[in-house]
Scaffold this motif. Structure first.
Motif, PDB file in Angstrom:
ATOM      1  N   ILE A 264     -33.979  12.174  53.834  1.00 26.80           N
ATOM      2  CA  ILE A 264     -34.105  12.191  52.383  1.00 26.80           C
ATOM      3  C   ILE A 264     -35.496  11.669  52.023  1.00 26.80           C
ATOM      4  O   ILE A 264     -35.987  10.724  52.651  1.00 26.80           O
ATOM      5  CB  ILE A 264     -33.029  11.291  51.737  1.00 26.80           C
ATOM      6  N   PRO A 265     -36.166  12.232  51.012  1.00 30.14           N
ATOM      7  CA  PRO A 265     -37.463  11.675  50.604  1.00 30.14           C
ATOM      8  C   PRO A 265     -37.364  10.187  50.289  1.00 30.14           C
ATOM      9  O   PRO A 265     -36.357   9.712  49.752  1.00 30.14           O
ATOM     10  CB  PRO A 265     -37.805  12.481  49.346  1.00 30.14           C
ATOM     11  N   ALA A 266     -38.396   9.451  50.650  1.00 27.35           N
ATOM     12  CA  ALA A 266     -38.495   8.031  50.313  1.00 27.35           C
ATOM     13  C   ALA A 266     -39.879   7.796  49.721  1.00 27.35           C
ATOM     14  O   ALA A 266     -40.886   8.035  50.396  1.00 27.35           O
ATOM     15  CB  ALA A 266     -38.273   7.159  51.541  1.00 27.35           C
ATOM     16  N   HIS A 267     -39.912   7.345  48.481  1.00 22.03           N
ATOM     17  CA  HIS A 267     -41.165   7.065  47.788  1.00 22.03           C
ATOM     18  C   HIS A 267     -41.306   5.558  47.654  1.00 22.03           C
ATOM     19  O   HIS A 267     -40.554   4.917  46.915  1.00 22.03           O
ATOM     20  CB  HIS A 267     -41.191   7.747  46.422  1.00 22.03           C
ATOM     21  N   HIS A 268     -42.288   4.998  48.376  1.00 19.41           N
ATOM     22  CA  HIS A 268     -42.448   3.549  48.511  1.00 19.41           C
ATOM     23  C   HIS A 268     -42.858   2.884  47.199  1.00 19.41           C
ATOM     24  O   HIS A 268     -42.878   1.667  47.086  1.00 19.41           O
ATOM     25  CB  HIS A 268     -43.498   3.270  49.586  1.00 19.41           C
ATOM     26  N   SER A 269     -43.180   3.675  46.197  1.00 23.75           N
ATOM     27  CA  SER A 269     -43.533   3.168  44.874  1.00 23.75           C
ATOM     28  C   SER A 269     -43.182   4.233  43.849  1.00 23.75           C
ATOM     29  O   SER A 269     -43.180   5.432  44.159  1.00 23.75           O
ATOM     30  CB  SER A 269     -45.032   2.844  44.802  1.00 23.75           C
ATOM     31  N   ALA A 270     -42.871   3.788  42.630  1.00 26.13           N
ATOM     32  CA  ALA A 270     -42.671   4.746  41.546  1.00 26.13           C
ATOM     33  C   ALA A 270     -43.986   5.324  41.065  1.00 26.13           C
ATOM     34  O   ALA A 270     -44.016   6.342  40.371  1.00 26.13           O
ATOM     35  CB  ALA A 270     -41.934   4.063  40.390  1.00 26.13           C
ATOM     36  N   ASN A 271     -45.096   4.693  41.465  1.00 26.94           N
ATOM     37  CA  ASN A 271     -46.442   5.185  41.163  1.00 26.94           C
ATOM     38  C   ASN A 271     -46.855   6.163  42.263  1.00 26.94           C
ATOM     39  O   ASN A 271     -46.986   5.765  43.426  1.00 26.94           O
ATOM     40  CB  ASN A 271     -47.414   4.013  41.102  1.00 26.94           C
ATOM     41  N   PRO A 272     -47.035   7.447  41.970  1.00 25.00           N
ATOM     42  CA  PRO A 272     -47.336   8.424  43.023  1.00 25.00           C
ATOM     43  C   PRO A 272     -48.576   8.082  43.847  1.00 25.00           C
ATOM     44  O   PRO A 272     -48.613   8.345  45.048  1.00 25.00           O
ATOM     45  CB  PRO A 272     -47.525   9.735  42.252  1.00 25.00           C
ATOM     46  N   GLN A 273     -49.604   7.501  43.216  1.00 21.84           N
ATOM     47  CA  GLN A 273     -50.820   7.165  43.954  1.00 21.84           C
ATOM     48  C   GLN A 273     -50.566   6.051  44.960  1.00 21.84           C
ATOM     49  O   GLN A 273     -51.036   6.111  46.099  1.00 21.84           O
ATOM     50  CB  GLN A 273     -51.930   6.759  42.981  1.00 21.84           C
ATOM     51  N   VAL A 274     -49.817   5.042  44.550  1.00 17.44           N
ATOM     52  CA  VAL A 274     -49.486   3.950  45.471  1.00 17.44           C
ATOM     53  C   VAL A 274     -48.577   4.459  46.586  1.00 17.44           C
ATOM     54  O   VAL A 274     -48.752   4.123  47.766  1.00 17.44           O
ATOM     55  CB  VAL A 274     -48.828   2.781  44.724  1.00 17.44           C
ATOM     56  N   SER A 275     -47.618   5.296  46.228  1.00 19.37           N
ATOM     57  CA  SER A 275     -46.714   5.849  47.235  1.00 19.37           C
ATOM     58  C   SER A 275     -47.484   6.655  48.282  1.00 19.37           C
ATOM     59  O   SER A 275     -47.240   6.533  49.491  1.00 19.37           O
ATOM     60  CB  SER A 275     -45.659   6.730  46.560  1.00 19.37           C
TER      61      SER A 275
ATOM     62  N   VAL B  74     -40.379  -6.371  46.647  1.00 17.45           N
ATOM     63  CA  VAL B  74     -41.643  -6.631  47.337  1.00 17.45           C
ATOM     64  C   VAL B  74     -42.802  -6.093  46.497  1.00 17.45           C
ATOM     65  O   VAL B  74     -42.701  -5.021  45.887  1.00 17.45           O
ATOM     66  CB  VAL B  74     -41.642  -5.974  48.730  1.00 17.45           C
ATOM     67  N   GLY B  75     -43.907  -6.828  46.471  1.00 19.35           N
ATOM     68  CA  GLY B  75     -45.113  -6.391  45.784  1.00 19.35           C
ATOM     69  C   GLY B  75     -45.210  -6.818  44.336  1.00 19.35           C
ATOM     70  O   GLY B  75     -46.230  -6.565  43.686  1.00 19.35           O
ATOM     71  N   ALA B  76     -44.179  -7.480  43.824  1.00 14.93           N
ATOM     72  CA  ALA B  76     -44.156  -7.824  42.396  1.00 14.93           C
ATOM     73  C   ALA B  76     -45.318  -8.709  41.987  1.00 14.93           C
ATOM     74  O   ALA B  76     -45.758  -8.664  40.835  1.00 14.93           O
ATOM     75  CB  ALA B  76     -42.834  -8.509  42.053  1.00 14.93           C
ATOM     76  N   THR B  77     -45.851  -9.492  42.912  1.00 15.64           N
ATOM     77  CA  THR B  77     -46.954 -10.411  42.595  1.00 15.64           C
ATOM     78  C   THR B  77     -48.308  -9.897  43.073  1.00 15.64           C
ATOM     79  O   THR B  77     -49.317 -10.591  42.930  1.00 15.64           O
ATOM     80  CB  THR B  77     -46.690 -11.780  43.233  1.00 15.64           C
ATOM     81  N   GLY B  78     -48.334  -8.697  43.655  1.00 14.18           N
ATOM     82  CA  GLY B  78     -49.578  -8.139  44.187  1.00 14.18           C
ATOM     83  C   GLY B  78     -50.119  -7.005  43.335  1.00 14.18           C
ATOM     84  O   GLY B  78     -49.489  -6.578  42.358  1.00 14.18           O
ATOM     85  N   PRO B  79     -51.275  -6.459  43.693  1.00 19.06           N
ATOM     86  CA  PRO B  79     -51.921  -5.427  42.875  1.00 19.06           C
ATOM     87  C   PRO B  79     -51.240  -4.064  42.938  1.00 19.06           C
ATOM     88  O   PRO B  79     -51.511  -3.210  42.087  1.00 19.06           O
ATOM     89  CB  PRO B  79     -53.334  -5.352  43.474  1.00 19.06           C
ATOM     90  N   LEU B  80     -50.369  -3.844  43.913  1.00 17.98           N
ATOM     91  CA  LEU B  80     -49.692  -2.555  44.017  1.00 17.98           C
ATOM     92  C   LEU B  80     -48.486  -2.456  43.103  1.00 17.98           C
ATOM     93  O   LEU B  80     -47.998  -1.357  42.844  1.00 17.98           O
ATOM     94  CB  LEU B  80     -49.249  -2.308  45.463  1.00 17.98           C
ATOM     95  N   GLY B  81     -47.979  -3.595  42.631  1.00 15.08           N
ATOM     96  CA  GLY B  81     -46.725  -3.588  41.899  1.00 15.08           C
ATOM     97  C   GLY B  81     -45.557  -3.424  42.852  1.00 15.08           C
ATOM     98  O   GLY B  81     -45.699  -3.510  44.081  1.00 15.08           O
ATOM     99  N   LEU B  82     -44.380  -3.184  42.305  1.00 13.87           N
ATOM    100  CA  LEU B  82     -43.177  -3.091  43.132  1.00 13.87           C
ATOM    101  C   LEU B  82     -43.290  -1.984  44.173  1.00 13.87           C
ATOM    102  O   LEU B  82     -43.595  -0.834  43.845  1.00 13.87           O
ATOM    103  CB  LEU B  82     -41.950  -2.807  42.259  1.00 13.87           C
ATOM    104  N   ILE B  83     -43.009  -2.352  45.432  1.00 18.23           N
ATOM    105  CA  ILE B  83     -42.947  -1.346  46.492  1.00 18.23           C
ATOM    106  C   ILE B  83     -41.595  -1.393  47.216  1.00 18.23           C
ATOM    107  O   ILE B  83     -41.432  -0.786  48.274  1.00 18.23           O
ATOM    108  CB  ILE B  83     -44.120  -1.471  47.488  1.00 18.23           C
ATOM    109  N   SER B  84     -40.642  -2.125  46.653  1.00 17.29           N
ATOM    110  CA  SER B  84     -39.233  -1.974  47.017  1.00 17.29           C
ATOM    111  C   SER B  84     -38.409  -2.314  45.783  1.00 17.29           C
ATOM    112  O   SER B  84     -38.860  -3.020  44.892  1.00 17.29           O
ATOM    113  CB  SER B  84     -38.839  -2.871  48.204  1.00 17.29           C
ATOM    114  N   MET B  85     -37.214  -1.782  45.734  1.00 19.03           N
ATOM    115  CA  MET B  85     -36.384  -1.956  44.552  1.00 19.03           C
ATOM    116  C   MET B  85     -35.975  -3.411  44.352  1.00 19.03           C
ATOM    117  O   MET B  85     -35.845  -4.176  45.312  1.00 19.03           O
ATOM    118  CB  MET B  85     -35.125  -1.095  44.661  1.00 19.03           C
ATOM    119  N   GLY B  86     -35.745  -3.770  43.092  1.00 15.81           N
ATOM    120  CA  GLY B  86     -35.069  -5.003  42.743  1.00 15.81           C
ATOM    121  C   GLY B  86     -33.651  -4.683  42.310  1.00 15.81           C
ATOM    122  O   GLY B  86     -33.200  -3.523  42.369  1.00 15.81           O
TER     123      GLY B  86
END
Length: 309
Positions: free
Chosen positions: A175-186, A240-252
């Motif tokens: 199944i597709p997995a997108h590591h971020s909701a932001n396509p550029q970060v993903s 993960v990533g909530a405090t970094g420049p990428l933003g969330l990279i795993s779900m909460g």
């Protein structure tokens, strides 16, 4: 920052689950015949995204992380602030809990959602037999090959495999997995996998959606809708990533409960939380936000097993 360089190793319808290949399971071929036991699916959580999934004498190991202590694994920190042009500095990461342990000789198949080191750490790399059959994203095949693993089964999005077990079968679809909701970060983090696993024996069937590191993007949801609704949702959490420049990279918790609602409110077995300080949001947030009237949360401790019958 180049694509896939952010983490050291990079990320790498069953209503059409036609098997492109079959993995033969021969365990027990020479044992005396006996009446098959009632079908059941047993899932043990070993911390992080590491599980043992047992069905019909077939055992699957997922995203193995075996390291312990203050230097459990070595990886950049997406929670720290850093320059996006150069990426974060790799460092050792701690594990909060003891590793429950696993007998690697009992494993029939390894499945990898992607190769970030909080999903496949240095100790697991050194411990697991290099000939173990391994399903993984095609984007990670070369990297795993350089680590000496020779029995790879790359599975691209939408592609399925079938495993014949003693009294049934396991169908696995990427199944597709997108590591971020932001396509550029993903895109920067690389192409990983989630997996839909269907366990069948006679008229008995369980559908499991193991998300990998993803968000409920339209592509992810469209892929799932072509299959149906799962009985069990296994989401990666931790915010993960909530405090970094990428933003969330795993779900909460919020994103997990929204996904569960979109999938018909299956049983939710949360993983990818609590084990490492890397995972910022505890599983208690999921319980606090759940509606007991319809959210079925199967929260288990590391080293524990839950059975679905």
């Amino acid at each position: 920052m180049k694509r896939r360089d952010f983490m050291l190793s990079g990320l790498g319808g069953l209503g059409g689950i036609a098997a492109a290949a079959t993995i033969a399971h021969t365990a027990g071929a020479n044992t005396p015949s006996r009446a098959p036991a009632a079908p059941r699916l047993a899932i043990s959580w070993l911390g992080g995204a590491t599980m043992l999934i047992k069905f019909d004498d077939f055992t699957i190991l997922t995203d193995p992380t075996f390291g312990e202590g203050k230097e459990a694994y070595f990886m950049p920190d997406p929670n720290a602030m850093f320059d996006l042009k150069t990426g974060p500095t790799p460092r050792f990461h701690a594990r909060n809990t003891p590793f429950p342990g696993v007998d690697v000789s009992s494993i029939d198949l390894m499945m990898l959602s992607h190769l970030h080191e909080d999903h496949f750490d240095q100790k697991a790399e050194a411990t697991i037999p290099k000939t173990l059959s391994t399903i993984l994203p095609p984007a990670d095949a070369d990297k795993l090959g350089t680590k000496g693993f020779t029995n790879q089964i790359p599975l691209d999005w939408g592609v399925s495999k079938t495993i014949a077990t003693d009294n049934g079968k396991i169908s696995i679809r990427a199944i597709p997995a997108h590591h971020s909701a932001n396509p550029q970060v993903s895109a920067m983090l690389g192409k990983g996998n989630g997996y839909w696993l269907r366990f069948e024996s006679g008229n008995w069937k369980k559908d499991v959606y193991w998300t990998g590191d993803t968000f409920a993007t339209e592509e992810v949801l469209a892929s799932i809708r072509r299959i149906g609704q799962p009985d069990i949702l296994i989401p990666h959490m931790g915010a993960v990533g909530a405090t970094g420049p990428l933003g969330l990279i795993s779900m909460g918790a919020k994103e997990v409960l929204e996904l569960a609602g979109l999938l018909g409110n299956p049983n939710v077995l949360p993983i990818h939380h609590s084990t490492f300080p890397l995972y910022l949001e505890p599983a208690s947030h999921l319980i606090a936000q759940a509606d007991v009237a319809h959210d079925r949360i199967d929260l288990i401790a590391e080293g524990s097993t839950i059975e679905y019958i």
